[in-house]
Design an enzyme around this catalytic site. Structure first.
Site, mmCIF file in Angstrom:
data_model
loop_
_atom_site.group_PDB
_atom_site.id
_atom_site.type_symbol
_atom_site.label_atom_id
_atom_site.label_comp_id
_atom_site.label_asym_id
_atom_site.label_seq_id
_atom_site.Cartn_x
_atom_site.Cartn_y
_atom_site.Cartn_z
ATOM 1 N N CYS A 276 6.641 -0.443 -5.379
ATOM 2 C CA CYS A 276 6.756 -1.874 -5.671
ATOM 3 C C CYS A 276 8.198 -2.368 -5.760
ATOM 4 O O CYS A 276 8.507 -3.446 -5.226
ATOM 5 C CB CYS A 276 5.957 -2.250 -6.909
ATOM 6 S SG CYS A 276 5.857 -1.041 -8.208
ATOM 7 N N ARG A 305 6.810 12.234 -7.983
ATOM 8 C CA ARG A 305 6.620 12.223 -9.435
ATOM 9 C C ARG A 305 6.692 13.641 -9.965
ATOM 10 O O ARG A 305 6.155 14.573 -9.358
ATOM 11 C CB ARG A 305 5.284 11.575 -9.809
ATOM 12 C CG ARG A 305 5.200 10.114 -9.423
ATOM 13 C CD ARG A 305 3.910 9.454 -9.844
ATOM 14 N NE ARG A 305 3.806 8.108 -9.286
ATOM 15 C CZ ARG A 305 2.722 7.339 -9.342
ATOM 16 N NH1 ARG A 305 1.638 7.799 -9.968
ATOM 17 N NH2 ARG A 305 2.718 6.141 -8.805
ATOM 18 N N GLN A 323 1.432 6.812 -0.496
ATOM 19 C CA GLN A 323 0.445 5.800 -0.856
ATOM 20 C C GLN A 323 0.262 4.811 0.286
ATOM 21 O O GLN A 323 1.236 4.436 0.953
ATOM 22 C CB GLN A 323 0.898 5.038 -2.107
ATOM 23 C CG GLN A 323 0.852 5.871 -3.376
ATOM 24 C CD GLN A 323 1.221 5.045 -4.590
ATOM 25 O OE1 GLN A 323 2.294 4.471 -4.647
ATOM 26 N NE2 GLN A 323 0.344 5.005 -5.561
ATOM 27 N N ASP A 325 0.223 1.692 0.426
ATOM 28 C CA ASP A 325 0.594 0.692 -0.559
ATOM 29 C C ASP A 325 0.783 -0.670 0.084
ATOM 30 O O ASP A 325 1.176 -0.782 1.249
ATOM 31 C CB ASP A 325 1.904 1.110 -1.230
ATOM 32 C CG ASP A 325 1.864 0.929 -2.731
ATOM 33 O OD1 ASP A 325 0.976 0.197 -3.206
ATOM 34 O OD2 ASP A 325 2.712 1.508 -3.418
ATOM 35 N N HIS A 327 1.972 -4.925 -1.291
ATOM 36 C CA HIS A 327 2.256 -5.884 -2.355
ATOM 37 C C HIS A 327 2.199 -7.281 -1.755
ATOM 38 O O HIS A 327 2.785 -7.540 -0.700
ATOM 39 C CB HIS A 327 3.615 -5.598 -2.990
ATOM 40 C CG HIS A 327 3.633 -4.285 -3.710
ATOM 41 N ND1 HIS A 327 3.956 -3.095 -3.088
ATOM 42 C CD2 HIS A 327 3.305 -3.968 -4.989
ATOM 43 C CE1 HIS A 327 3.840 -2.106 -3.954
ATOM 44 N NE2 HIS A 327 3.453 -2.598 -5.104
ATOM 45 N N LYS A 407 -5.758 -4.467 -13.877
ATOM 46 C CA LYS A 407 -6.122 -4.052 -12.529
ATOM 47 C C LYS A 407 -7.631 -3.900 -12.385
ATOM 48 O O LYS A 407 -8.369 -3.811 -13.379
ATOM 49 C CB LYS A 407 -5.445 -2.726 -12.173
ATOM 50 C CG LYS A 407 -5.769 -1.572 -13.114
ATOM 51 C CD LYS A 407 -5.051 -0.291 -12.695
ATOM 52 C CE LYS A 407 -5.369 0.846 -13.656
ATOM 53 N NZ LYS A 407 -4.854 2.146 -13.178
ATOM 54 N N HIS A 453 -0.444 -5.891 -6.591
ATOM 55 C CA HIS A 453 -0.241 -4.523 -6.120
ATOM 56 C C HIS A 453 -1.607 -4.021 -5.663
ATOM 57 O O HIS A 453 -2.602 -4.193 -6.371
ATOM 58 C CB HIS A 453 0.228 -3.602 -7.246
ATOM 59 C CG HIS A 453 1.412 -4.091 -8.021
ATOM 60 N ND1 HIS A 453 2.615 -3.423 -8.029
ATOM 61 C CD2 HIS A 453 1.569 -5.156 -8.837
ATOM 62 C CE1 HIS A 453 3.465 -4.057 -8.823
ATOM 63 N NE2 HIS A 453 2.852 -5.117 -9.331
#
Length: 577
Positions: A276, A305, A323, A325, A327, A407, A453
């Site tokens: 993000c 991570r 991911q 991902d 946004h 979420k 997100h």
């Protein structure tokens, strides 16, 4: 009245107390006791014992538990002072219990529960009588660091499961056996899909060609869906200046799972744990107008991570992962429509992979959260309204939100009845505020956008692990790394087999030829082991007729022309069969 799941949790929590009771009865009070919660499909209790438990100890412990259950024991709880609890555990030389006691906030009461002759520090949540545990099985013993920290003592964790009836236990054990057969780590090696190399570091995934083929198909499918829905591709760096993560709040709220800083020219950088902040940088790169919105930025973004060594599990929990991902940046007026569209995209994608049994959960503000409660309430209300407008039933997950916003989580049920949390869609008023994101409205003034997100699959690694186990490695035709393999019976058919393979490859399909000198039956057995959907046997007759003898991995056989098989393969792929 407790729900069925709540009653099951209470039953298993009671079983965990009885497990500790039985261990103390059999091995003495010198065994050090840690924690014993209920978990998703059972319970466990952590112990420190010298010498350690062996699998041969489990039947003895289980037999003692059954004796205790048969006595119809009741749990009796009472509030105690901290001093009373500390004195109790100091007198019994139980250091882990004293640590747990110290960790209870001063504002919270301390309670202890007794069942039979065993007393434990506990917050409660039990069944009325031990006889309610009609089914029981101790499953395994494993190592577990105290509080999940490798710097702490290694304890032994005894896992078990419990149900109201033994028949339910037997059904659960059958599911576990099937899960072991489908284990993605086992199948990943057998099917040559991926590996995690100790030499390179734990939790880092190497995709092999077979796995890479499947991943490419998944990515291409997602990219097609995103193009159709108006998403724009972006690419962001793997490392970003640490100050960006301070501003986003990741460093304050997420630091224990971030890798340490890299210092370059006296500047501190971090491997990104999330995508993000990078997408925010893209948004901030120029002035935005209300005419530009909504903006939908999508990336297959690799994140890193620091997962502790005891928590990693193949592809399901890794240190490096990608991911799918995206946004979205929109006006407040656009939020509801964008959220509804994003939730629809998530369900569309999941259905394509044959996940049709799912549940939706609205996750609310956690204890560690950014922003004021009013913004959280607006965001949570938008999620619930979007679900209601789409006719999607949901349950509440109180406190389960991300630190920057509530979420919607989508949990799917796989082929053998296990639940997996995959897709997530989050509403965020906080990061646009922290990064001072703006757009120029119709009135000529600057306004704050809302950020969504979303990940349709979650991480590609974890999703792939779930897929391997969902399909048992037998991927549908559209996903299979090799969709068909041509098997010539003798050397004389090699040229024809190569021409069939070329025809199918030229049409865009993933085709192999087994031109080894092995007997046909051995070739067939080998390809069945590889779980290839179609085996195309070609001998003299097939070569003369321009045909192939088609065998499916289920054992069905039929002769058809190459054109007919090409049409069948096209139909399977188009319909994702």
């Amino acid at each position: 009245m407790a729900s069925n799941q709540e009653h099951l949790d209470h039953l298993r929590h009671t079983a965990a107390h009885l497990l500790a009771h039985a261990v103390v009865d059999l091995f003495g009070s010198e065994v050090k006791l840690a924690i014993g919660p209920s978990i998703e499909d059972g319970f466990y209790y952590d112990f420190l014992k010298e010498p350690g438990f062996t699998p041969e100890d489990l039947p003895r412990i289980e037999a003692r538990m059954r004796e205790l259950i048969a006595q119809g024991l009741h749990m009796e709880g009472k509030r105690v002072s901290r001093e009373e609890a500390a004195e109790y555990y100091r007198g019994r030389n139980q250091p882990f219990k004293l640590e747990l006691l110290d960790a209870i906030p001063e504002s919270e009461p301390v309670s202890m529960y007794t069942i039979g002759t065993f007393t434990d520090l506990c917050r409660g949540g039990h069944v009325e009588s031990s006889k309610e545990i009609g089914g029981l099985k101790l499953i395994s013993v494993a190592g577990a660091y105290w509080r999940g920290d490798e710097h702490n003592p290694m304890l032994q964790r005894i896992y078990g499961t419990a149900f109201p009836t033994q028949a339910e236990v037997e059904a659960h054990l059958a599911m576990l056996e099937e899960a072991a057969r489908r284990d993605h780590r086992k199948l990943g090696k057998e099917l040559d899909l991926f590996s995690i190399e100790d030499e390179a570091g734990p939790g880092l995934v190497f995709w092999h060609p077979n796995g890479g083929r499947i991943r490419a198909v998944i990515e291409d499918f997602i990219r097609g869906e995103l193009r159709r829905r108006g998403y724009e591709p972006v690419y962001t760096p793997h490392i970003i200046h640490e100050d960006v993560f301070k501003r986003s709040g990741h460093l304050q709220n997420f630091s224990e799972t971030m890798f340490g800083p890299m210092v370059v020219e006296e500047q501190r950088y971090r491997a990104k744990p999330m995508n993000c902040p990078g997408h925010i940088m893209v948004y901030k790169s120029q002035q935005r107008s209300y005419r530009d919105l909504p903006l939908r930025f999508a990336e297959f973004g690799t994140c890193y991570r620091y997962e502790r060594s005891g928590t990693m599990h193949g592809l399901m929990r890794a240190r490096g992962f990608t991911q799918d991902d995206a946004h979205l940046f929109c006006t407040p007026e656009q939020l509801l429509g964008e959220f509804e569209s994003t939730a629809d995209a998530a369900l569309t994608v999941l259905r394509a992979f044959q996940f049709t049994d799912y549940q939706l959960f609205v996750a609310t503000r956690p204890d560690k959260a950014l922003g004021d409660e009013a913004a959280w309430e607006r965001a949570t209300s938008a999620i619930k309204t979007a679900c209601e407008n789409a006719g999607l039933p949901y349950e509440m997950d109180e406190g389960g939100g991300a630190f920057y916003g509530p979420k919607l989580d989508i949990k799917v049920r796989d082929a053998i009845g296990r639940d997996w949390q995959l897709s997530t869609v989050q509403v965020d008023f906080n990061l646009p505020e922290r990064f001072e994101l703006t757009y120029v409205g119709q009135d000529g003034a600057e306004h704050r956008p809302v950020m969504i997100h979303r990940a349709l699959l979650g991480s590609l690694e974890r999703f792939f692990g779930v897929l391997v186990e969902h399909y048992g490695g037998a991927f549908p035709v559209w996903l299979a790394p090799v969709q068909a393999v041509v098997l010539p019976i003798a050397d004389g058919q090699f040229e024809y087999a190569a021409s069939v393979a070329k025809r199918l490859r030229d049409a865009g399909f993933r085709i192999d030829v087994d031109d080894s000198n092995e007997r046909l039956q051995k070739k067939i057995k080998m390809q069945q082991g590889r779980k290839v959907p179609y085996m195309l046997v070609v001998g003299k007759n097939e070569a003369a007729a321009g045909e192939v003898n088609v065998r499916t991995r289920a054992g069905d056989q039929s002769a058809m022309t190459v054109d007919a098989f090409l049409a069948r393969l096209t139909d399977d792929t188009t319909n994702r069969a």
